[in-house]
Design a protein around this motif. Structure first.
Motif, PDB file in Angstrom:
ATOM      1  N   GLY A   1      -5.786  -4.202  -8.978  1.00 57.36           N
ATOM      2  CA  GLY A   1      -5.601  -3.161  -7.962  1.00 57.36           C
ATOM      3  C   GLY A   1      -5.272  -1.914  -8.940  1.00 57.36           C
ATOM      4  O   GLY A   1      -5.770  -1.946  -9.980  1.00 57.36           O
TER       5      GLY A   1
ATOM      6  N   SER B   1       0.881  -1.402  -0.065  1.00 57.00           N
ATOM      7  CA  SER B   1      -0.022   0.040  -0.081  1.00 57.00           C
ATOM      8  C   SER B   1       0.932   1.442  -0.093  1.00 57.00           C
ATOM      9  O   SER B   1       1.747   1.261   0.767  1.00 57.00           O
TER      10      SER B   1
ATOM     11  N   ASP C   1      -2.061   2.446  -4.922  1.00 62.87           N
ATOM     12  CA  ASP C   1      -3.181   2.843  -3.990  1.00 62.87           C
ATOM     13  C   ASP C   1      -3.233   2.222  -2.592  1.00 62.87           C
ATOM     14  O   ASP C   1      -2.720   1.371  -2.286  1.00 62.87           O
ATOM     15  N   ASP C   2      -3.562   3.050  -1.750  1.00 61.75           N
ATOM     16  CA  ASP C   2      -3.455   2.648  -0.275  1.00 61.75           C
ATOM     17  C   ASP C   2      -4.274   1.345   0.155  1.00 61.75           C
ATOM     18  O   ASP C   2      -4.110   0.322   0.805  1.00 61.75           O
ATOM     19  N   ALA C   3      -5.472   1.541  -0.408  1.00 67.09           N
ATOM     20  CA  ALA C   3      -6.624   0.300  -0.019  1.00 67.09           C
ATOM     21  C   ALA C   3      -6.572  -0.821  -1.270  1.00 67.09           C
ATOM     22  O   ALA C   3      -6.477  -2.081  -0.609  1.00 67.09           O
ATOM     23  N   GLN C   4      -5.951  -0.452  -2.438  1.00 66.63           N
ATOM     24  CA  GLN C   4      -5.995  -1.612  -3.387  1.00 66.63           C
ATOM     25  C   GLN C   4      -4.807  -1.494  -4.156  1.00 66.63           C
ATOM     26  O   GLN C   4      -4.815  -1.297  -5.391  1.00 66.63           O
ATOM     27  N   PRO C   5      -3.487  -1.943  -3.454  1.00 67.83           N
ATOM     28  CA  PRO C   5      -2.260  -1.529  -4.237  1.00 67.83           C
ATOM     29  C   PRO C   5      -2.226  -2.410  -5.446  1.00 67.83           C
ATOM     30  O   PRO C   5      -2.910  -3.491  -5.427  1.00 67.83           O
TER      31      PRO C   5
END
Length: 278
Positions: free
Chosen positions: A43, A23, A75-79
């Motif tokens: 992701g 993330s 992305d932090d939530a969906q790397p």
């Protein structure tokens, strides 16, 4: 996987890989001296180049260009999980431009990833299973060409071969002249002969060439030759100055050295020494 024997020709793979990032993992702002292409398998993340930011997710391919400031972050939530290939070569820039890819247009999308990921996998496996790096370089270069062809097919509406049809005749001819000079720079080139082959008087072609590109045909040719000479001096240490000169279209090494100094402010030998020490 790295290519331990990359060729110095028109197109060659440097390395290729696959990874799932953490993330927020990011690269840049930075500059590379090679082309680097990523295709997102899953992701999401963001990519920035040429002052523009792009949100990328599954099916997006984004391309980093040499000497262009870039950055990209997971992305932090969906790397994201992506595959990549790095390549270089004196024909790469013009090839990518013909496919509609540039720093101002660096993204291509597909909903069907299977074929693309298979080609990335073939490039990686080429370097994993060979005892002959030179042969691996040839095979990987072949897979890269197929991969770029597939990317070009996806880039609907942006291929130069299609867009030429809607350009005025002189613009089409200038683009052909640019392409010809870019590939034939090592040969004896006569602007008079080029003008005749395109059906224009030399003076008219030169005027229109400068109007479209900002430089004269000879200035364009000089830049192509000098940029290629720099690459050879930096990367091909076994070549003599005479051999470098001949490789970029100058049978007279003394004249080549004068042109090089006039362009860059130092001689070919001084540039090579600086490159080695830098």
């Amino acid at each position: 996987m790295n290519n331990t024997q990359p060729a110095q020709g028109e197109l060659s793979v440097m390395f290729s890989g696959e990874g799932k990032t953490l993330s927020g993992h990011g690269i840049g702002p930075a500059v590379h001296n090679y082309y680097l292409m990523h295709t997102v398998v899953s992701g999401r993340g963001s990519f920035e180049i040429d002052g523009r930011r792009y949100d990328c997710s599954r099916g997006d391919t984004f391309l980093i260009f040499p000497d262009e400031l870039f950055s990209y972050f997971a992305d932090d939530a969906q790397p994201w999980h992506y595959v990549w290939v790095a390549f270089k070569g004196h024909a790469a820039g013009h090839l990518l431009l013909s496919l509609g890819l540039s720093p101002s247009s660096p993204i291509v999308h597909t909903d069907e990833l299977r074929h693309l990921t298979s080609l990335y996998r073939k490039i990686r496996s080429t370097f994993e299973r060979t005892s002959f790096p030179e042969l691996a370089d040839l095979e990987a270069g072949g897979h890269l060409r197929v991969l770029l062809k597939e990317i070009g097919m996806l880039n609907e509406g942006k291929l130069i071969v299609d867009s030429l049809a809607i350009l005025p005749d002189i613009d089409r001819q200038i683009k052909r002249a640019v392409r010809w000079l870019s590939y034939q720079y090592a040969q004896p080139i006569s602007i008079e002969q080029l003008s005749r082959s395109l059906g224009y008087h030399r003076t008219h072609l030169s005027k229109m060439f400068k109007q479209v590109t900002g430089v004269s045909p000879m200035q364009f040719l000089l830049k192509v030759r000098m940029d290629r000479a720099k690459e050879l001096l930096n990367e091909q240490s076994h070549l003599s100055i005479d051999q470098v000169a001949s490789s970029v279209g100058y049978p007279d090494a003394l004249y080549f050295s004068k042109q090089f100094r006039k362009t860059f402010g130092y001689s070919p030998s001084e540039y090579r020494a600086q490159a080695r020490n830098g």
